[in-house]
Design an enzyme around this catalytic site. Structure first.
Site, PDB file in Angstrom:
ATOM      1  NE  ARG A  57      74.181  71.672  -0.641  1.00  0.00           N
ATOM      2  CZ  ARG A  57      74.923  72.498   0.115  1.00  0.00           C
ATOM      3  NH1 ARG A  57      74.506  73.736   0.356  1.00  0.00           N
ATOM      4  NH2 ARG A  57      76.063  72.087   0.637  1.00  0.00           N
ATOM      5  CE1 TYR A 110      49.024  72.054  -5.871  1.00  0.00           C
ATOM      6  CE2 TYR A 110      51.028  72.949  -4.921  1.00  0.00           C
ATOM      7  CZ  TYR A 110      50.274  71.866  -5.316  1.00  0.00           C
ATOM      8  OH  TYR A 110      50.767  70.606  -5.155  1.00  0.00           O
ATOM      9  CG  ASP A 182      52.549  80.193  -9.325  1.00  0.00           C
ATOM     10  OD1 ASP A 182      52.850  79.985 -10.510  1.00  0.00           O
ATOM     11  OD2 ASP A 182      52.379  79.277  -8.494  1.00  0.00           O
ATOM     12  CE  LYS A 207      51.889  71.540 -11.889  1.00  0.00           C
ATOM     13  NZ  LYS A 207      52.856  71.750 -10.810  1.00  0.00           N
TER      14      LYS A 207
END
Length: 393
Positions: A57, A110, A182, A207
């Protein structure tokens, strides 16, 4: 910075892995924790006095390879990989905004990014103003004394409007704001926000960076100072960190990013021109078309227009639904950047978090259809469109 071309960087990254067994492909470090030689070493690593891994993590060699590669592609000092694209959005914002701060965001985003900004941030005392960032006057008028950040997508999902990155960078600098962009739709190969003064560049790595529809992930790039703050203030404690296996898959996907993006762009241009000339299409939104307002950025801010097209067909909403349902090759699914061509209806799917009024303000009509052009033969995709159009004629 590397002297190699970005296409080469996609394959090799900033440094060649030195595997003790001579493996060509970097190994997957599928481990949750890392052992220490002694208690003193463990304490030194936790204190930050000695480099080394502690717990996945907090960092993992496979994840580090991905972060270094994408940071280099974006021309940034460092990067932080996240569990999802929304993990990248939330980490970029929550690391720098506090109660009483103000965020300026594009009116079209988005759907889940919009929902996070419009419905969650105000609960924590963070004010958000949505503006049309293609309008310089509207953007400048939105800045307040408590403004701390500008957040934008370009091209915008799903309207394909193009925002002037130089303008965003200049406004942010003038008002001492953090700028976040973005860059998912174009990837670092087609657009480099850093050269326009953008502080933080993020991606839904789900993506194009991955490109195979088998991972959900995100990544944030920026200065070492900003990325350290993101990792230690948000990712460490909220825990939206990527798994090593997902990082390994994206590292593999990046090796073919250049040739995939080239094919996506070529086919998208052909299909956009086909749609613009089709008698059953009322409007096409694609910056590669001369009719698109964002076309002036091609060859300047953008090397090409990318692989996503939005369009509206003539007729009723029912006609649109019938058209999508008639597709045989193209897949009715959300997401983008996959090998498969994906088609979806933003108003009822990816952008359903908007109210009808909010969608109208963002320029997202009920009849808008979004197409992510895949890697199939372009004529097969067009033939699929042809047979679907016959169902509504």
């Amino acid at each position: 910075m590397s002297k190699h071309h970005p296409h080469t960087q996609c394959i090799h990254g900033p440094q060649k892995a030195n595997d003790p067994h001579g493996a060509l492909t970097s190994p997957l470090y599928q481990t949750s924790t890392f052992h220490f030689e002694n208690a003193a070493q463990g304490a030194a690593r936790f204190a930050g006095d000695e480099p080394g891994y502690i717990y996945t993590r907090l960092g993992n060699p496979t994840t580090t390879e991905l972060e270094q590669k994408v940071a280099q592609l974006e021309g940034c000092e460092a990067a932080a990989a996240t569990a999802t694209g929304m993990g990248a959005v939330s980490a970029s914002v929550l690391s720098f905004l506090s109660q009483g701060d103000h965020l300026v965001a594009s009116s079209a985003l988005y759907g889940c990014t919009f929902a996070f900004f419009a419905h969650m941030l105000p609960r924590w005392g963070i004010e958000v103003t949505f503006v049309d960032m293609t309008n310089e006057d509207e953007l400048r008028a939105a800045i307040k004394p408590n403004s701390k950040m500008i957040f934008a997508e370009t091209p915008i999902n799903p309207t394909m409007a193009v925002i002037d990155l130089a303008l965003i960078g200049d406004v942010a600098k003038q008002h001492n704001l953090i700028s976040v962009v973005d860059n998912t739709f174009l990837t670092p190969l087609l657009q480099s926000p850093k050269q326009y003064g953008i502080d933080i560049i993020m991606h839904s790595a789900t993506k194009y960076l991955n490109g195979h529809g088998d991972v959900v992930a995100g990544i944030v790039c920026g200065s070492l100072e900003h990325i350290t703050q993101i990792k230690m203030m948000v990712l460490k404690d909220i825990g939206a960190t990527i798994s090593p296996h997902d990082a390994w898959l994206i590292n593999r996907g990046l090796k073919t990013l250049a040739i995939r993006v080239e094919r996506h762009c070529q086919s998208a241009q052909t299909i956009a021109e086909y749609l613009e000339a089709h008698p059953q299409v009322s409007k096409v939104y694609y910056p590669g078309l001369k009719s698109h307002p964002g076309h002036r950025f091609i060859g300047k801010q953008m090397k090409a227009a990318g692989g996503v097209i939005a369009f509206e067909i003539k007729g009723s909403l029912t006609d649109g639904e019938q058209f999508i349902d008639s597709m045989k090759l193209c897949t009715l699914a959300v997401s983008l950047g996959d090998a498969e061509t994906l088609i979806q209806h933003p108003a009822s799917m990816t952008h359903s978090p908007y109210t009808p009024e909010e969608r109208l303000a963002a320029g997202i009509s009920d009849g808008l259809i979004r197409l992510s052009v895949g890697l199939e033969d372009v004529n097969d995709i067009i033939n699929d469109f042809n047979q679907a159009f016959t169902k509504i004629s």
